[in-house]
Design a protein around this motif. Structure first.
Motif, PDB file in Angstrom:
ATOM      1  N   GLY A   1     -11.551  -9.039   0.396  1.00  0.00           N
ATOM      2  CA  GLY A   1     -10.135  -9.489   0.122  1.00  0.00           C
ATOM      3  C   GLY A   1      -9.558  -8.001  -0.287  1.00  0.00           C
ATOM      4  O   GLY A   1      -8.270  -8.023   0.021  1.00  0.00           O
ATOM      5  N   GLY A   2      -9.948  -7.090  -0.975  1.00  0.00           N
ATOM      6  CA  GLY A   2      -9.165  -5.705  -1.248  1.00  0.00           C
ATOM      7  C   GLY A   2      -8.883  -5.030   0.225  1.00  0.00           C
ATOM      8  O   GLY A   2      -7.832  -4.248   0.158  1.00  0.00           O
ATOM      9  N   MET A   3      -9.655  -5.261   1.035  1.00  0.00           N
ATOM     10  CA  MET A   3      -9.364  -4.564   2.524  1.00  0.00           C
ATOM     11  C   MET A   3      -8.261  -5.574   3.206  1.00  0.00           C
ATOM     12  O   MET A   3      -7.980  -4.981   4.221  1.00  0.00           O
ATOM     13  CB  MET A   3     -10.482  -4.588   3.144  1.00  0.00           C
ATOM     14  N   GLY A   4      -8.136  -6.663   2.714  1.00  0.00           N
ATOM     15  CA  GLY A   4      -6.925  -7.365   3.411  1.00  0.00           C
ATOM     16  C   GLY A   4      -7.416  -8.517   4.650  1.00  0.00           C
ATOM     17  O   GLY A   4      -6.684  -8.919   5.503  1.00  0.00           O
ATOM     18  N   LEU A   5      -8.927  -8.351   4.512  1.00  0.00           N
ATOM     19  CA  LEU A   5      -9.471  -9.244   5.720  1.00  0.00           C
ATOM     20  C   LEU A   5      -9.454 -10.606   5.397  1.00  0.00           C
ATOM     21  O   LEU A   5      -9.621 -11.456   6.237  1.00  0.00           O
ATOM     22  CB  LEU A   5     -10.923  -8.662   5.895  1.00  0.00           C
ATOM     23  N   LEU A   6      -9.444 -11.062   4.177  1.00  0.00           N
ATOM     24  CA  LEU A   6      -9.230 -12.470   3.488  1.00  0.00           C
ATOM     25  C   LEU A   6      -8.211 -12.338   2.324  1.00  0.00           C
ATOM     26  O   LEU A   6      -8.028 -11.504   1.789  1.00  0.00           O
ATOM     27  CB  LEU A   6     -10.671 -12.711   2.829  1.00  0.00           C
ATOM     28  N   SER A   7      -7.613 -13.674   2.473  1.00  0.00           N
ATOM     29  CA  SER A   7      -6.652 -13.707   1.226  1.00  0.00           C
ATOM     30  C   SER A   7      -7.397 -13.970   0.122  1.00  0.00           C
ATOM     31  O   SER A   7      -8.489 -14.305   0.173  1.00  0.00           O
ATOM     32  CB  SER A   7      -5.624 -14.923   1.673  1.00  0.00           C
ATOM     33  N   TYR A   8      -6.947 -13.850  -1.151  1.00  0.00           N
ATOM     34  CA  TYR A   8      -7.544 -14.312  -2.260  1.00  0.00           C
ATOM     35  C   TYR A   8      -8.058 -15.726  -2.554  1.00  0.00           C
ATOM     36  O   TYR A   8      -8.932 -16.182  -3.071  1.00  0.00           O
ATOM     37  CB  TYR A   8      -6.940 -13.634  -3.528  1.00  0.00           C
TER      38      TYR A   8
END
Length: 196
Positions: A168-175
């Motif tokens: 999530g922090g890397m932007g690979l998944l939304s929260y």
């Protein structure tokens, strides 16, 4: 030597006077605003201090780096969030509620979420201290949700949480996806266990 003293005790780890506590509160609030506006790479202690209305030297009295400051923001949000009260729920539902709650602490602000992920991975000794405290708090909440001692499940849940939050922090998944992934993973992990 204790872990606390070996990492270098800073002002945010000692008792603060009311004035000092107000300064720290202003700095942490300003950090959120600056990160949201400038992003992680554009955030500096100087910008945060100016936004908080304090001198840069004063900010450094409390925080050794921007990573320390942003990690403190996350720590404060974590300890301020009450544990979900699901006493009558089954263990998987309790675990999922804890995982969703702690994963959503910075979800509403993607810039802050990325900053927290980057900061917590830093090698600043003050960040290390906060990382330990954050890890202990998360472990405690998950252990309470599990109920009976279950070290293997607890260790696996911590790994699932850390991996999902990193993505999530890397932007690979939304929260929202992080929360869903955590739920599916926790429920699968605990499916064979029928303890309440």
């Amino acid at each position: 030597m204790s872990e606390l003293s070996s990492t270098g005790v800073e002002a945010t780890r000692r008792r603060l006077t009311e004035k000092q506590a107000d300064t720290v509160d202003r700095l942490t609030a300003a950090a959120v605003a600056v990160v949201s506006r400038e992003g992680y790479s554009g955030t500096t202690i100087r910008l945060v201090a100016a936004a908080a209305g304090v001198g840069t030297a004063t900010a450094y009295t409390y925080f050794s780096s921007k990573e320390h400051l942003i990690s403190e923001v996350y720590w404060r949000r974590l300890v301020a969030s009450p544990t979900p009260d699901l006493t009558d729920a089954d263990r998987a539902t309790r675990v999922v509620a804890v995982l969703r709650q702690i994963s959503m602490l910075v979800a509403h602000d993607p810039a802050l979420a990325q900053a927290v992920s980057s900061s917590l991975l830093g090698d600043d000794p003050d960040v290390k201290h906060l990382r330990v405290r954050i890890g202990r708090e998360i472990r405690h909440r998950l252990a309470d949700a599990l109920g009976a001692p279950d070290p293997d499940s607890l260790a696996m849940l911590e790994l699932i949480y850390a991996g999902a939050m990193l993505q999530g922090g890397m932007g690979l998944l939304s929260y929202a996806q992080v929360g869903d992934l955590l739920e599916v993973s926790a429920r699968r992990l605990l499916a064979a266990d029928t303890r309440p």
